[in-house]
Scaffold this motif. Structure first.
Motif, PDB file in Angstrom:
ATOM      1  N   PRO A 123      48.901  -1.667  39.453  1.00 21.20           N
ATOM      2  CA  PRO A 123      49.447  -0.329  39.220  1.00 21.20           C
ATOM      3  C   PRO A 123      50.681  -0.369  38.319  1.00 21.20           C
ATOM      4  CG  PRO A 123      50.024  -1.107  41.406  1.00 21.20           C
ATOM      5  CD  PRO A 123      49.115  -2.153  40.814  1.00 21.20           C
ATOM      6  N   VAL A 124      50.894   0.730  37.636  1.00 24.18           N
ATOM      7  CA  VAL A 124      52.164   0.973  36.961  1.00 24.18           C
ATOM      8  C   VAL A 124      53.258   0.913  38.032  1.00 24.18           C
ATOM      9  CG1 VAL A 124      53.458   2.854  35.876  1.00 24.18           C
ATOM     10  CG2 VAL A 124      51.121   2.332  35.128  1.00 24.18           C
ATOM     11  N   SER A 125      54.390   0.285  37.722  1.00 21.37           N
ATOM     12  CA  SER A 125      55.430   0.130  38.744  1.00 21.37           C
ATOM     13  C   SER A 125      56.085   1.455  39.119  1.00 21.37           C
ATOM     14  CB  SER A 125      56.511  -0.837  38.250  1.00 21.37           C
ATOM     15  OG  SER A 125      55.988  -2.128  38.100  1.00 21.37           O
ATOM     16  N   ALA A 126      56.388   2.255  38.121  1.00 25.09           N
ATOM     17  CA  ALA A 126      57.092   3.524  38.380  1.00 25.09           C
ATOM     18  C   ALA A 126      56.512   4.604  37.484  1.00 25.09           C
ATOM     19  CB  ALA A 126      58.586   3.366  38.110  1.00 25.09           C
ATOM     20  N   ALA A 127      56.234   5.764  38.051  1.00 26.38           N
ATOM     21  CA  ALA A 127      55.687   6.878  37.277  1.00 26.38           C
ATOM     22  C   ALA A 127      56.555   8.106  37.478  1.00 26.38           C
ATOM     23  CB  ALA A 127      54.243   7.171  37.689  1.00 26.38           C
ATOM     24  N   GLY A 128      56.575   8.963  36.465  1.00 25.45           N
ATOM     25  CA  GLY A 128      57.305  10.221  36.522  1.00 25.45           C
ATOM     26  C   GLY A 128      56.335  11.382  36.418  1.00 25.45           C
ATOM     27  N   LEU A 129      56.565  12.400  37.203  1.00 32.11           N
ATOM     28  CA  LEU A 129      55.686  13.566  37.223  1.00 32.11           C
ATOM     29  C   LEU A 129      56.472  14.798  36.813  1.00 32.11           C
ATOM     30  CD1 LEU A 129      53.347  15.402  37.939  1.00 32.11           C
ATOM     31  CD2 LEU A 129      53.820  14.994  40.355  1.00 32.11           C
ATOM     32  N   TYR A 130      56.052  15.417  35.722  1.00 32.93           N
ATOM     33  CA  TYR A 130      56.692  16.653  35.292  1.00 32.93           C
ATOM     34  C   TYR A 130      55.982  17.833  35.951  1.00 32.93           C
ATOM     35  CZ  TYR A 130      59.178  20.113  32.695  1.00 32.93           C
ATOM     36  OH  TYR A 130      60.007  21.162  32.396  1.00 32.93           O
ATOM     37  N   VAL A 131      56.754  18.710  36.575  1.00 31.37           N
ATOM     38  CA  VAL A 131      56.202  19.916  37.200  1.00 31.37           C
ATOM     39  C   VAL A 131      56.930  21.117  36.608  1.00 31.37           C
ATOM     40  CG1 VAL A 131      55.859  21.154  39.370  1.00 31.37           C
ATOM     41  CG2 VAL A 131      55.722  18.649  39.308  1.00 31.37           C
ATOM     42  N   PRO A 132      56.183  22.047  35.999  1.00 33.22           N
ATOM     43  CA  PRO A 132      56.850  23.217  35.421  1.00 33.22           C
ATOM     44  C   PRO A 132      57.475  24.086  36.511  1.00 33.22           C
ATOM     45  CG  PRO A 132      54.590  22.998  34.611  1.00 33.22           C
ATOM     46  CD  PRO A 132      54.742  22.068  35.775  1.00 33.22           C
ATOM     47  N   GLY A 133      58.574  24.746  36.162  1.00 34.71           N
ATOM     48  CA  GLY A 133      59.162  25.725  37.065  1.00 34.71           C
ATOM     49  C   GLY A 133      58.824  27.113  36.565  1.00 34.71           C
ATOM     50  N   GLY A 134      59.598  28.083  36.945  1.00 31.61           N
ATOM     51  CA  GLY A 134      59.398  29.438  36.447  1.00 31.61           C
ATOM     52  C   GLY A 134      58.087  30.028  36.915  1.00 31.61           C
ATOM     53  N   ILE A 135      57.422  30.796  36.021  1.00 31.36           N
ATOM     54  CA  ILE A 135      56.255  31.564  36.470  1.00 31.36           C
ATOM     55  C   ILE A 135      55.060  30.689  36.813  1.00 31.36           C
ATOM     56  CG2 ILE A 135      56.773  33.786  35.385  1.00 31.36           C
ATOM     57  CD1 ILE A 135      54.836  32.757  33.074  1.00 31.36           C
ATOM     58  N   ALA A 136      54.807  29.673  35.991  1.00 28.85           N
ATOM     59  CA  ALA A 136      53.590  28.879  36.192  1.00 28.85           C
ATOM     60  C   ALA A 136      53.918  27.645  37.020  1.00 28.85           C
ATOM     61  CB  ALA A 136      52.985  28.495  34.852  1.00 28.85           C
ATOM     62  N   THR A 137      54.262  27.834  38.262  1.00 31.32           N
ATOM     63  CA  THR A 137      54.626  26.701  39.116  1.00 31.32           C
ATOM     64  C   THR A 137      53.505  26.481  40.123  1.00 31.32           C
ATOM     65  OG1 THR A 137      56.147  26.009  40.838  1.00 31.32           O
ATOM     66  CG2 THR A 137      56.119  28.346  40.344  1.00 31.32           C
ATOM     67  N   TYR A 138      52.780  25.390  39.929  1.00 24.81           N
ATOM     68  CA  TYR A 138      51.534  25.187  40.642  1.00 24.81           C
ATOM     69  C   TYR A 138      51.610  23.992  41.583  1.00 24.81           C
ATOM     70  CZ  TYR A 138      49.586  28.430  37.199  1.00 24.81           C
ATOM     71  OH  TYR A 138      49.315  29.521  36.418  1.00 24.81           O
ATOM     72  N   PRO A 139      51.693  24.230  42.872  1.00 22.41           N
ATOM     73  CA  PRO A 139      51.666  23.098  43.818  1.00 22.41           C
ATOM     74  C   PRO A 139      50.388  22.273  43.688  1.00 22.41           C
ATOM     75  CG  PRO A 139      51.611  25.246  44.960  1.00 22.41           C
ATOM     76  CD  PRO A 139      51.905  25.523  43.539  1.00 22.41           C
ATOM     77  N   SER A 140      49.279  22.909  43.284  1.00 20.72           N
ATOM     78  CA  SER A 140      48.032  22.148  43.144  1.00 20.72           C
ATOM     79  C   SER A 140      48.169  21.065  42.069  1.00 20.72           C
ATOM     80  CB  SER A 140      46.866  23.079  42.806  1.00 20.72           C
ATOM     81  OG  SER A 140      47.120  23.802  41.611  1.00 20.72           O
ATOM     82  N   SER A 141      48.954  21.342  41.016  1.00 21.03           N
ATOM     83  CA  SER A 141      49.144  20.323  39.973  1.00 21.03           C
ATOM     84  C   SER A 141      49.954  19.145  40.483  1.00 21.03           C
ATOM     85  CB  SER A 141      49.837  20.922  38.740  1.00 21.03           C
ATOM     86  OG  SER A 141      48.956  21.766  38.053  1.00 21.03           O
ATOM     87  N   VAL A 142      50.870  19.414  41.409  1.00 20.02           N
ATOM     88  CA  VAL A 142      51.614  18.310  42.023  1.00 20.02           C
ATOM     89  C   VAL A 142      50.636  17.366  42.716  1.00 20.02           C
ATOM     90  CG1 VAL A 142      53.335  17.674  43.756  1.00 20.02           C
ATOM     91  CG2 VAL A 142      53.690  19.707  42.315  1.00 20.02           C
ATOM     92  N   LEU A 143      49.718  17.941  43.498  1.00 15.14           N
ATOM     93  CA  LEU A 143      48.733  17.105  44.192  1.00 15.14           C
ATOM     94  C   LEU A 143      47.859  16.348  43.194  1.00 15.14           C
ATOM     95  CD1 LEU A 143      47.472  19.497  47.022  1.00 15.14           C
ATOM     96  CD2 LEU A 143      49.316  17.802  47.122  1.00 15.14           C
ATOM     97  N   MET A 144      47.396  17.028  42.148  1.00  8.88           N
ATOM     98  CA  MET A 144      46.435  16.431  41.210  1.00  8.88           C
ATOM     99  C   MET A 144      47.052  15.270  40.424  1.00  8.88           C
ATOM    100  SD  MET A 144      43.407  17.812  41.435  1.00  8.88           S
ATOM    101  CE  MET A 144      42.624  19.264  42.173  1.00  8.88           C
TER     102      MET A 144
END
Lengths: 434, 434
Positions: A123-144
């Motif tokens: 595995p990659v040792s460390a990964a970063g996840l960008y999650v948009p804020g504001g209107i299009a804030t999707y918890p489903s994208s966090v899971l995906m």
């Protein structure tokens, strides 16, 4: 009104090309601004993050409050209803189960020449996840994004999410907790991408960055690519529905609208072998558009980029679908499995009338991060593979080197790479002396 | 003289960082020129290719002579010696056997909820292979790119190779024939990449472009990315050798030089737990450099970027290696398998003293297109996966939709995506009526 096309029309090819080629993406040129922001974060670290967050998100932070504390996450999660929590958990469990099956296997074998060969996935040792804020804030994208990373075995998963004016979506934090995200920072935009790529006093750098974002985020991801890995740069969403007359026009209309409501630039296309059914779907869309909450988005998308294409038979439908190479393909025909088997280019296929695309956005199990803009011709949706890398392995015995070394030496000489050849020859000479 | 470092030195960390961070790539800014060339090929097609080839390669072509004919390929192949042909065939056979094992499997299963889920792998329909001409013309690279494409099942594989002043390397054509390349065009540079991406009258467009090239080719690949898929943009080659005292210093010297001779910007590093052995290798390199054909390249590479690092034990060697994340890692120690098992980040590992890296460049079987510049932290070498894409599959039964649909609806509502929720609700309502 969407476009109505028929493969029987004399001008079909030209009109189909126009639908295919419609320039849907509006990419403002933000590259100069983004370059400045990245340089600022690289030179000033946390101070730059704090200043840029004050400027863009109207939020005063300190190095201490850049990161959500465990207690803060607890407090936000406690605001999530039990029903929402359970729905997120069900989605996470199903996404995890699906992605666990994607884990590739290591291999190591000995061949006839006596060479041991293989590969190993890590595995990659460390990964970063960008999650948009504001209107299009999707918890489903966090899971995906987060669940595949954790299934792959990523040790450290850092998430960034802007909180403009301090607004936090508790479901996003709940999804992060369920998925096992390790760190959450309240920063966004190009500055957050820069922080993940280069690190600051507070945020340690990562090796790979995934997740959707606006034009600034996309430009920043392009710029840091090479320093770190990135996922695809996604364009506006698309759906193609292939449906025969034996469908409820309202169901198909809702499936088309479920992409159109994402974005005015989204594209929804219906291919049917029954012109009257196509007309009925168009009417059902119009009825739904009268009351749909997001009609101000879905209406322009359907009007500007929607299309209903009548074909003579499913053979034609399959051929057109492969030319479109859709992100989402729904197949609602009597012989849906057979049609599915004949498709070559699609990000995800939803088979049969009981499989609305929206199932795949949330709880189906497969990933909803998928190739857009015809890139399903050459790329795939997000998977555990995006968080793994393969190291190839080779071990020669003296016998194996004796068997295949001379050919390597020969090719090295033919490429005028003398040291390559000598590195093999020195060993072969030793074998001949032994 | 290369750098000599020891983990016992007080300034080790700073000096190691300097070795790690040495800016080796000299990327001239050719983007504006490349943008013009691409625009020219898009608007004028073959005519642009012909004009640009006359200008850059001093070669007059017509639409009819852009492509090598079968008879021409026959004629060039007949110039290849039997020994060279046999060496290429052995290499191709071994590369094919290795890459056939990489082919991933399709999957489709039914889960406890009654949902059928899975995925299907399909090859890219058409791929383009860039092959450099001029001095660095490597038949082995043709095999390393073309064989995996054909193993993956790519239907149409088009190769472009510049022939400056008409100079053709018969081994490159022989390698293409052995690997099953379908079309070969005598064009190169950014114009060849543009032709593959957008198509011309003579060259049909492809979906994916792979293969190494100079700064113009790299810039063109970056620009057409999105329209087509591309492979990684490779930087200068690198090797890290971890060796204990029980090695012939001359063998290790040759292994280090076999990367150094590629490019003045290549980097060769030795890590050893025996300072005297390190010194002996340095002396062996100097001896070899006195006579090496490519000493004018290997010498500056070794002088400017070479390093010999003495460590206290193999534990330290492994930790440093993972920070370097080398493209090529050779492990020549008594317990080579055990050391290999502890490595996390490397493009390819060559295990034991009988496995010179050059074996992997030609006949080992694994691919020699590998991640450079520390990108082995997040990416992998070329493989059949680069020529395949995955379509995810989902099929719900009414029972499955009843089981998981409500959670999807709930999440859609929480994300304010009403049509998503309604597309599920309409079907659930029908089930409740049935």
């Amino acid at each position: 009104m969407p476009q109505f096309l028929s493969t029987s029309d004399v001008d079909f090819e030209a009109r189909f090309q126009a639908v295919l080629g419609a320039k849907r993406e509006d990419s403002p040129d933000v590259d100069a601004v983004v370059a400045e922001i990245i340089a600022d974060v690289r030179s000033r670290g946390d101070d730059a993050l704090i200043d840029l967050t004050a400027k863009f998100d109207r939020l005063e932070l300190t190095a201490e409050t850049l990161r959500f504390s465990g207690a803060e996450i607890d407090a936000y999660c406690s605001q999530v209803s039990e029903a929402d929590r359970a729905a997120l958990q069900l989605a996470a469990d199903r996404i995890r189960a699906y992605h666990e099956r994607q884990m590739p296997e290591d291999a190591f074998w000995e061949d006839a020449a006596g060479a041991s060969l293989g590969w190993r996935w890590t595995p990659v040792s460390a990964a970063g996840l960008y999650v948009p804020g504001g209107i299009a804030t999707y918890p489903s994208s966090v899971l995906m994004n987060a669940v595949p990373a954790k299934v792959a075995g990523v040790g450290r998963l850092a998430m960034v999410v802007p909180t403009p004016d301090g607004a936090v979506n508790p479901l996003v934090l709940m999804a992060a907790r369920i998925a096992g995200v390790d760190e959450i920072y309240r920063v966004g935009g190009a500055q957050a991408v820069a922080a993940l790529a280069y690190g600051t006093g507070t945020i340690a750098p990562v090796d790979k960055i995934t997740g959707p974002g606006n034009a600034f985020v996309a430009a920043a991801k392009r710029r840091v690519f090479g320093k770190v890995g990135i996922d695809m740069i996604a364009g506006p969403s698309e759906i193609l529905v292939i449906a025969d007359r034996d469908n409820d026009p309202d169901w198909i209309a809702l499936d088309l609208l479920s992409q159109a409501e994402h974005d005015e630039s989204a594209q929804s296309i219906l291919i049917t072998d029954d012109a009257a059914f196509g007309q009925a779907v168009a009417e059902a869309v119009d009825v739904r558009l009268q009351t749909l909450e997001r009609r101000a988005v879905a209406g322009p998308s359907w009007r500007d980029y929607g299309a209903i294409i009548t074909v003579r038979d499913m053979e034609e439908a399959v051929a057109l679908s492969d030319r479109i190479a859709p992100e989402h393909l729904e197949i609602c025909t009597a012989d849906a499995d057979a049609v599915t088997a004949r498709i070559t280019h699609a990000g995800a296929i939803f088979i049969g009338g009981w499989t609305p695309e929206a199932i795949g956005d949330y709880v189906g199990g497969p990933n909803h991060v998928l190739p857009t803009a015809r890139s399903a011709r050459f790329s795939s949706g997000l998977s555990v593979m995006d968080f793994l890398k393969r190291t190839t392995l080779a071990r020669m015995t003296p016998e194996a080197l004796r068997a295949i070394g001379p050919a390597a030496e020969r090719l090295a000489i033919s490429e005028s790479l003398e040291a390559h050849g000598l590195s093999v020859r020195a060993r072969l000479d030793q074998l001949n002396r032994d």
